[in-house]
Each structure stands twice: as C-alpha cells, then as structure tokens.
Design a protein around this motif. Structure first.
Motif, PDB file in Angstrom:
ATOM      1  N   PHE A 145       0.841  -1.198   0.000  1.00 21.04           N
ATOM      2  CA  PHE A 145       0.000   0.000   0.000  1.00 21.04           C
ATOM      3  C   PHE A 145       0.871   1.241   0.000  1.00 21.04           C
ATOM      4  O   PHE A 145       1.926   1.276   0.639  1.00 21.04           O
ATOM      5  N   SER A 146       0.387   2.272  -0.674  1.00 20.00           N
ATOM      6  CA  SER A 146       1.023   3.583  -0.590  1.00 20.00           C
ATOM      7  C   SER A 146       1.066   4.045   0.862  1.00 20.00           C
ATOM      8  O   SER A 146       0.102   3.849   1.604  1.00 20.00           O
ATOM      9  N   LEU A 197      -3.079   0.544  -3.911  1.00 25.57           N
ATOM     10  CA  LEU A 197      -2.492  -0.785  -3.685  1.00 25.57           C
ATOM     11  C   LEU A 197      -1.752  -1.242  -4.931  1.00 25.57           C
ATOM     12  O   LEU A 197      -2.260  -1.109  -6.053  1.00 25.57           O
ATOM     13  N   VAL A 198      -0.559  -1.776  -4.713  1.00 25.12           N
ATOM     14  CA  VAL A 198       0.239  -2.340  -5.800  1.00 25.12           C
ATOM     15  C   VAL A 198       0.433  -3.831  -5.551  1.00 25.12           C
ATOM     16  O   VAL A 198       0.652  -4.249  -4.404  1.00 25.12           O
ATOM     17  N   ALA A 199       0.320  -4.624  -6.618  1.00 25.86           N
ATOM     18  CA  ALA A 199       0.595  -6.062  -6.546  1.00 25.86           C
ATOM     19  C   ALA A 199       1.608  -6.437  -7.613  1.00 25.86           C
ATOM     20  O   ALA A 199       1.539  -5.951  -8.753  1.00 25.86           O
ATOM     21  N   THR A 259       4.375   8.641  -4.306  1.00 24.02           N
ATOM     22  CA  THR A 259       4.288   8.947  -5.737  1.00 24.02           C
ATOM     23  C   THR A 259       5.010   7.935  -6.611  1.00 24.02           C
ATOM     24  O   THR A 259       4.805   7.901  -7.821  1.00 24.02           O
ATOM     25  N   THR A 260       5.857   7.106  -5.999  1.00 24.99           N
ATOM     26  CA  THR A 260       6.757   6.266  -6.777  1.00 24.99           C
ATOM     27  C   THR A 260       6.793   4.856  -6.221  1.00 24.99           C
ATOM     28  O   THR A 260       6.880   4.670  -5.003  1.00 24.99           O
ATOM     29  N   ASN A 264      -2.825  -1.186   5.077  1.00 25.91           N
ATOM     30  CA  ASN A 264      -2.675   0.171   4.570  1.00 25.91           C
ATOM     31  C   ASN A 264      -2.082   1.053   5.661  1.00 25.91           C
ATOM     32  O   ASN A 264      -1.781   0.592   6.765  1.00 25.91           O
ATOM     33  N   ASN A 265      -1.892   2.342   5.349  1.00 25.00           N
ATOM     34  CA  ASN A 265      -1.074   3.188   6.235  1.00 25.00           C
ATOM     35  C   ASN A 265      -1.688   3.419   7.608  1.00 25.00           C
ATOM     36  O   ASN A 265      -0.975   3.653   8.578  1.00 25.00           O
TER      37      ASN A 265
END
Length: 353
Positions: A39-40, A46-48, A91-92, A301-302
């Motif tokens: 998670f950011s 969310l990135v997988a 952002t990255t 998540n955060n």
C-alpha cells in the motif's frame, strides 16, 4: 516454546471457498500467482506484483460500508516480479524480480531501471531516512542504491541467498538461506551489527522488524514464528509459537505484518488462513476462516483500516501441481474489527511469563 492463549476459532475449513471471510474482492487481479502487496504510505493505492511479469495498481475507495477497487495502471517486467515497495511520498513504486533488476515507476510516468543484480531480486525496501533503496538478491549480495546514480553506493556480501528483509530505521533484518539472520544498524550500514542463527529449525520465509526497533519476528516453512529481542537483557522475552497447522499438517508462514497503530501482528500462511496476534500478552486475537488456496503475501494500509491479502497458488508444491488454465488468483480486502487488532491485557495464568 510458548503457547498463545486461544481466542475463539472461526476456522472451519472451506475447501472450495476462496473467500470464506466475505472480504472485499479486488477487480481485475493478476493472471498468475501474486508475489507481493504494497500500500502507498500516503493513500489507499495498492500495488501487486505477480508471476505474470506485471506490476498492477488499484485505487481503493470506500463506498458506504463497502470497499471498491478501481484499476489504475500497470507496467511489465521481462520475467516474474517478486517484490515491491514505495517511496515515502506515495508517488513512486519500486519493483524487482527474476529479470535481476529493479524498476522505479513514477505513477503516471514511465518506469526506469535503477538497480541490477547477478540473480533474481527477492526483496527491496526504500529507506527514507537515507534516501536509499536497498535490494536483496539470490546472488548472495545486498546493495544500497542512490537511484540517481547507475552504480550501487555499497555492495554487502551475505552468507547466503537473501530470502527476507525488513526495515524499521535504524534497524534492518535480513534472512538468508541456511537460517542466517543478519541485523544491521543503518546508522552504520556497511557493517553487520549482529548475526544469529534463526531460533526456528527450518528455512526462513519472512521477517518483520518490531515497530519500536527493539527486535524482530521470523517465520519459517514449518508453521512457527520466533519473537526475538536484540538486547540480551531481554532474552527472557524471546519465545516461539506454532501457527498455521491443522492436526498433523504443517504449513509455511508466508507473511508477517505489524498493525501500524496498535502494533499487534498478523501471520498469513499456506493453509489459506490469516490470524491476528498480540505478542506482548501472548494471545491469539482472532483466527480467520481458511481460504481454499494459500495466502502468499499480505499488508496493511497506512492507518491499519484495511488488510489486503492474496489467495492463490504459492508454488510450495512445485510447478507440477500448478495448472495455469484452472488456477484462480484473488486479492481480498479485510476491514479489521477493533477486537481483532487492539491489544488485550495480559492474562495472568499463574505460570511462568
């Protein structure tokens, strides 16, 4: 050996149900097994990463009491992708894997290669306090990168292949083959602070540094977690506990996550279940119902209001047990209840603490 005091067990095994806990399903999941979830640190993005060579991104939105996923973008690697992490500003994204490189992906922009190894990259972490990326590889090295430069700032030889890595600055813990656990103080990043043999008898699968940087968790393929404190004066607080077992069947512990607010923890395993624990009171808070496939990775998540977990084949039984034509891959979102993640007072049993 410590036994956690058990909370009520909801673990009736649902042999055919991928989602027995009625979690929210992420739409358009990967086409092959999922290897990491991130998670950011700033938002519910969310990135997988997955074995189909892809890095995918979703925005998770709340709609009443529901969570809704919106696919945003994806990038490709040349080979399966194994790990991911975020820059602290959200952002990255960084991703690494079997093509021996890390790609830096500014969301909305084009990915660029910022790190390379001689073998697959198994673990990565961004260290905001140092503005450096750290990469751990099966080539038995760990490298620190200033992503504006083509060469690593430092290459650290490891005793064996890197299997697991966790950073809570200034603490970094690296788990390698042959049960080595190497501890680094990142204020002196080029020197090992301590090297220990895992308290667990079998291969390390995952590690997680304590939020207070005073120690770490280690999980193994043998359904067991070790709780280890760095200060030898706290050796009496070290213990191991069993989890992800069903009768005589023992499953790998694949993922360890601390809740970002309450600092309780979750384990997720190849038995298809995830469980919430309080290591300080030595209690199991809640064991969830088993999914019909392993859980290879998970993350909060955060703010700890969403727990994401993947349900898919984890390659634990080799390629011969995997049928891509019939295999299903899922990412689910669980909303933790306070009773699942909030610490409980230690129950005094009158025995040794």
């Amino acid at each position: 050996m410590s036994k956690f005091m058990a909370a009520p067990n909801a673990n009736a095994n649902s042999t055919s149900n991928p989602n027995p806990n009625n979690s929210f399903e992420v739409v358009q999941p990967p086409n092959d097994s999922i290897s990491s979830l991130s998670f950011s640190p700033k938002s519910n993005i969310l990135v997988a990463t997955s074995w189909d060579n892809q890095v995918r991104c979703w925005e998770i939105q709340q709609s009443g009491t529901n969570l809704v996923s919106q696919p945003q973008a994806a990038i490709s690697h040349d080979h399966p992708v194994l790990c991911s992490t975020w820059k602290e500003d959200g952002t990255t994204v960084f991703s690494g894997g079997c093509d021996k490189q890390v790609k830096m992906w500014p969301l909305g922009g084009q990915p660029v290669t910022v790190a390379v190894h001689d073998a697959s990259i198994k673990e990565i972490a961004w260290i905001p306090e140092m503005s450096l990326l750290v990469t751990g590889s099966l080539d038995k090295t760990m490298k620190y990168w200033d992503v504006r430069q083509p060469n690593p700032v430092h290459t650290q030889q490891l005793p064996e292949r890197c299997y697991a890595l966790s950073v809570r600055y200034p603490l970094m813990v690296v788990g390698t083959a042959d049960r080595n656990l190497i501890v680094f103080n990142l204020q002196n990043p080029q020197t090992e602070f301590k090297r220990i043999l895992s308290p667990l008898k079998y291969q390390t699968r995952c590690v997680a540094a304590f939020p207070d940087q005073q120690g770490f968790l280690v999980g193994s393929i043998e359904g067991r977690v070790g709780v280890h404190h760095l200060d030898e004066k706290q050796n009496d607080k070290n213990f191991t506990f069993k989890c992800h077992r069903e009768g005589t069947r023992i499953y790998s512990v694949n993922s360890l996550n601390f809740h970002p607010v309450h600092h309780t923890l979750t384990t997720a395993g190849s038995d298809g279940s995830f469980t919430f624990w309080d290591k300080d009171s030595k209690q199991r808070l809640k064991e969830m119902s088993r999914c019909n496939q392993p859980i290879p990775c998970s993350t909060f998540n955060n703010d700890g209001s969403i727990f994401a977990y993947a349900v898919c084949y984890d390659w634990g039984k080799g390629a011969e047990k995997h049928n891509p034509a019939t295999a299903k891959n899922y990412i689910f979102l669980h909303v933790p209840q306070e009773a699942e993640v909030k610490r409980k007072p230690r129950v005094n049993t009158g025995g040794k603490r």
